[in-house]
Design an enzyme around this catalytic site. Structure first.
Site, short mmCIF file in Angstrom:
data_model
loop_
_atom_site.label_atom_id
_atom_site.label_comp_id
_atom_site.label_asym_id
_atom_site.label_seq_id
_atom_site.Cartn_x
_atom_site.Cartn_y
_atom_site.Cartn_z
N HIS A 190 -0.53 8.15 4.23
CA HIS A 190 0.92 8.28 4.30
C HIS A 190 1.42 8.53 5.71
CE1 HIS A 190 2.26 7.27 0.42
NE2 HIS A 190 1.05 7.63 0.04
N CYS A 485 3.07 -5.14 -2.16
CA CYS A 485 3.89 -4.14 -1.48
C CYS A 485 3.03 -3.11 -0.76
CB CYS A 485 4.83 -3.45 -2.47
SG CYS A 485 3.96 -2.51 -3.73
C1 PEP Z 1 -0.20 0.98 -2.57
O1 PEP Z 1 -1.01 1.73 -3.12
O2 PEP Z 1 -0.51 -0.07 -1.97
C2 PEP Z 1 1.23 1.31 -2.61
C3 PEP Z 1 2.13 0.45 -2.17
O3 PEP Z 1 1.59 2.53 -3.08
P1 PEP Z 1 1.44 3.91 -2.24
O4 PEP Z 1 1.02 3.54 -0.85
O5 PEP Z 1 2.75 4.59 -2.27
O6 PEP Z 1 0.37 4.61 -3.00
#
Ligand code: PEP
Ligand code: MG
Length: 560
Positions: A190, A485
Site C-alpha cells: 500500500h 485494476c
Molecule cells: C489487487 O489486489 O490487485 C487490488 C487491486 O486490490 P488491493 O491492492 O486494494 O488489494
C-alpha cells in the site's frame, strides 16, 4: 564517489530533499525504574508529557481538517481526550507517589486501561492501538526519544520508513512529501499504491533505508528505483530535466484509450475517495475502475453513517456523467485493517484469513448498508454504477454477493479475480456475475506465495511472473468483460500484454494513465497479442518482460 542505493522503483518521478524518518518502536521503560525522590517534579513531568501529546494531536487534527480531512481530525481529537483523561492522570500520580519513574508510571497506568479495553468487546478492543499510540508518544517524550509516527516539517522532505501503514499516510500532505523511501513493502504494497495515487516518486524494498539519517539530502528516482545520497545540484537538475522531458513527450497523447489500430481499451482510475477525483479527471480517466471504499474509513474510529457513505459515493458518480464507476465493497482485513470491523480473533496468517468478501459474510449488515447507500447514490445519475466484491474464491462466494447486490437494487454485480482458485475456475464464476476485475496485486501475492508487505520478496511480487499471466488468461477468456485494476495495469509494457491476453479495460493510479495511453497508442492489437504470447512463453519474470518488449518497439521512443 556518490553512494547510490538500489531498491524497487514503484512510482515514477524525481524528488530531492532532506530525509525525515518515521521513528520506530518506543521501547518499554524497564520495570522497577524508580525516580530520585522528588515525586512532585516527577508527576509534573509525566502530566506535562501527556498534555504535550494531547496538544500535538489536536494541532495535527486542525491541520488535517484544514486540508479537508475532518474525519482525521475527529480521530485525533478523540485521542487527545484520552491523553487528558483525569482517571489516567490519577493513575500516573499514584504510581509516581509509590516511587515509580515518570515514564514507567505512564506505561503502567496505560496498562490498566489497556486491559479494560481489550476485554470489553470487539469494537473497544480495536481502540487499544490508539491507546498504545498515545502511551508511546508520552513515553518517548519522557525518555527523550523520537516521537513515533509520521513526522511533520515546515519544509518539504523525503519520507523514510521501515514501511507505511495505510492509516499512517492518511494525514500526509502531498505538497510536503517529495518522495517516499521504505525498507519493506513490495511493488504492490500500500505504500507503493498510495505513492502512485499521490503522484509522489517512491522507492520501496531498499535494503539500506535504515542507514539514512534525518537531514541527509537524497535524490530519489522512482522510475530507476535509486536513492542517491548527497547529490550535486547538477545531478538533481539533470534528473529533473529528464523526468520533465518524458512527461511532455507523453502529454501529446490524449483522448480515450485505444491501440494504434483503434481497438478501444477504456482507461480508468483507481481512487480511494472523492479527494482523488481531481487528479483522475486531470489525467483523462474515462471513469473509475476501482474505488477502494475501505480507504474512506481507514482513519476512522466509528463506522461511517449511511448518509456519509451515500455522499462519498455520489461525489464520485457525479464526476463521470455517462461514464463507468466500479466500486469495490469494503476490503477490510489483512493489510487494510479497519478499527470498526475487527478480525474474529488472532489470525496467524491475516492475508489468508478473513478479509474482503469473507468479512462481508461475517458482517452482512455492514455490506447491506454499503450496497443500499450505493444504490441511493446512483439514483437519478447518468454514471453507470458497477459494484464488485474483493477476494472472491469460488462460484458460491460470487453467487452470495450477486444475490446481496440484487436485493439492494444493484444491477451490475461483479467480482475481483485475485485468488488463483477464482482465476482457474473463472467460467464457473462468470455464470454468476456480469464482470471481472483482476486484482493482480493479490493474484501475484497468492500465486507466488509472497506476502506483498515483505520487501525482501520483491522479486516474487512481480506480475510479470509467467504464472500470473497464465492466471490472467482464463479470467480474460471466461466470457464476461474483464478489466485489470491491480498495479500491473499501470505498467505500460504489461498493460499492452494484458490487452493482448484479452483484457477489456485497464484501471490504475491516475499518474500512470498518460504512460499507458501512450504505450497503447503506439502498438496494434496484434503487436499486443504477440507480446502476450512471447511473455507467456518465457520462463522467468525478467525473461517475460524482455520477450514482450521485443514486440513493443514503440516503448523505447517514449522513454518507457
Ligand atoms: C489487487 O489486489 O490487485 C487490488 C487491486 O486490490 P488491493 O491492492 O486494494 O488489494
Ligand atoms: Mg486486492
Amino acid at each position: 564517489m556518490a553512494v547510490v542505493l538500489q531498491g524497487a522503483g514503484v512510482s515514477p518521478g524525481v524528488g530531492a530533499g532532506p530525509v525525515l524518518r518515521v521513528a520506530g518502536d518506543v521501547p518499554e521503560p524497564p520495570a522497577g525504574d524508580r525516580h530520585g525522590g522528588d515525586a512532585a517534579a516527577e508527576r509534573a513531568a509525566a502530566l506535562a508529557a501527556l498534555e504535550a501529546v494531547a496538544a500535538d494531536l489536536e494541532a495535527r487534527g486542525e491541520r488535517a481538517a484544514a486540508a479537508g480531512n475532518t474525519d482525521g481530525r475527529d480521530v485525533l481529537n478523540a485521542q487527545a481526550l484520552m491523553a487528558r483523561d483525569p482517571g489516567l492522570a490519577d493513575g500516573v500520580g499514584a504510581k509516581v507517589d509509590e516511587g515509580v519513574a515518570a515514564a514507567r508510571a505512564v506505561f503502567e497506568a496505560f496498562g490498566v486501561y489497556r486491559e479494560m479495553l481489550a476485554g470489553a468487546g470487539e469494537y473497544l478492543a480495536a481502540r487499544v492501538a490508539d491507546l498504545d499510540d498515545i502511551r508511546d508518544r508520552a513515553v518517548a517524550r519522557l525518555l527523550g526519544l523520537p516521537v513515533p509516527g509520521v513526522p511533520e516539517s515546515d519544509e518539504p522532505f523525503v519520507l523514510v520508513a521501515r514501511d507505511l501503514a495505510p492509516a499512517d499516510t492518511a494525514v500526509l500532505d502531498p505538497a510536503q512529501v517529495v518522495a517516499f523511501v521504505t525498507e519493506e513493502g513490495g511493488p504492490t504494497s500500500h505504500t507503493a499504491i498510495i505513492a502512485r495515487t499521490m503522484g509522489v516518486p517512491a522507492v520501496v524494498a531498499l535494503p539500506g533505508a535504515a542507514t539514512l539519517a534525518d537531514g541527509t539530502r537524497v535524490l530519489v528516482d522512482g522510475a530507476a528505483g535509486t536513492v542517491r545520497i548527497d547529490p550535486s545540484e547538477n545531478e538533481v537538475r539533470s534528473a529533473r530535466a529528464a523526468a520533465e522531458a518524458r512527461a511532455s513527450a507523453l502529454a501529446e497523447f490524449t483522448g480515450p484509450g485505444a491501440t494504434a489500430d483503434g481497438h478501444a481499451v477504456p482507461l480508468l482510475a483507481n481512487i480511494g475517495g472523492p479527494k482523488d477525483l481531481e487528479q483522475a479527471v486531470a489525467n483523462g480517466a474515462e471513469g473509475v475502475g476501482l474505488y477502494r471504499t475501505e480507504f474512506l474509513f481507514l482513519d476512522r474510529a466509528t463506522p461511517p453513517s449511511d448518509d456519509e457513505q451515500e455522499e462519498a459515493y455520489r461525489k464520485v458518480l457525479e464526476a463521470f456523467p455517462g461514464g463507468r464507476v466500479v466500486v469495490r465493497t469494503l476490503d477490510a482485513g489483512a493489510d487494510k485493517p479497519l478499527a470498526f470491523l475487527p478480525a474474529p480473533g488472532e489470525e496467524p496468517n491475516p492475508a489468508l484469513g478473513e478479509r474482503g468478501v469473507r468479512m462481508s459474510v461475517r458482517y452482512p449488515d455492514v455490506l447491506a448498508a454499503q450496497l443500499a447507500a450505493l444504490a441511493r447514490a446512483a439514483a437519478g445519475l447518468t454514471a453507470q454504477l458497477q459494484v464488485m466484491a474483493p477476494m472472491v474464491t469460488d462460484a458460491a462466494d460470487a453467487r452470495w454477493f450477486a444475490e446481496r447486490c440484487r436485493e439492494a437494487g444493484i444491477e451490475h454485480p461483479g467480482v475481483m479475480v485475485e485468488v488463483p482458485a477464482a482465476a482457474l475456475r473463472a467460467r464457473d464464476i462468470a455464470a454468476e456475475v456480469e464482470f471481472f476485475s483482476i486484482g493482480t496485486n493479490d493474484l501475484t501475492q497468492y500465486a507466488c506465495a509472497a506476502d506483498r508487505q515483505v520487501g525482501g520478496l520483491a522479486r516474487l511480487q512481480d506480475p510479470w511472473q509467467p504464472a500470473v499471466l497464465d492466471l490472467v488468461a482464463p479470467a480474460a477468456a471466461a466470457g464476461v468483460p474483464c478489466g485489470v485494476c491491480g498495479e500491473a495495469a499501470g505498467d505500460p509494457a504489461l498493460a499492452c500484454v494484458l490487452v493482448g491476453l484479452g483484457v477489456t479495460s485497464l484501471s490504475m493510479s491516475a499518474p500512470s494513465l498518460p504512460l499507458v495511453r501512450a504505450a497503447l497508442a503506439k502498438h496494434t492489437l496484434e503487436q499486443c497479442r504477440e507480446a502476450a504470447a512471447a511473455a507467456r512463453g518465457a520462463r522467468t519474470a525478467d525473461q517475460a518482460k524482455d520477450a514482450a518488449r521485443a514486440h513493443l518497439p514503440g516503448l523505447t521512443g517514449l522513454g518507457l
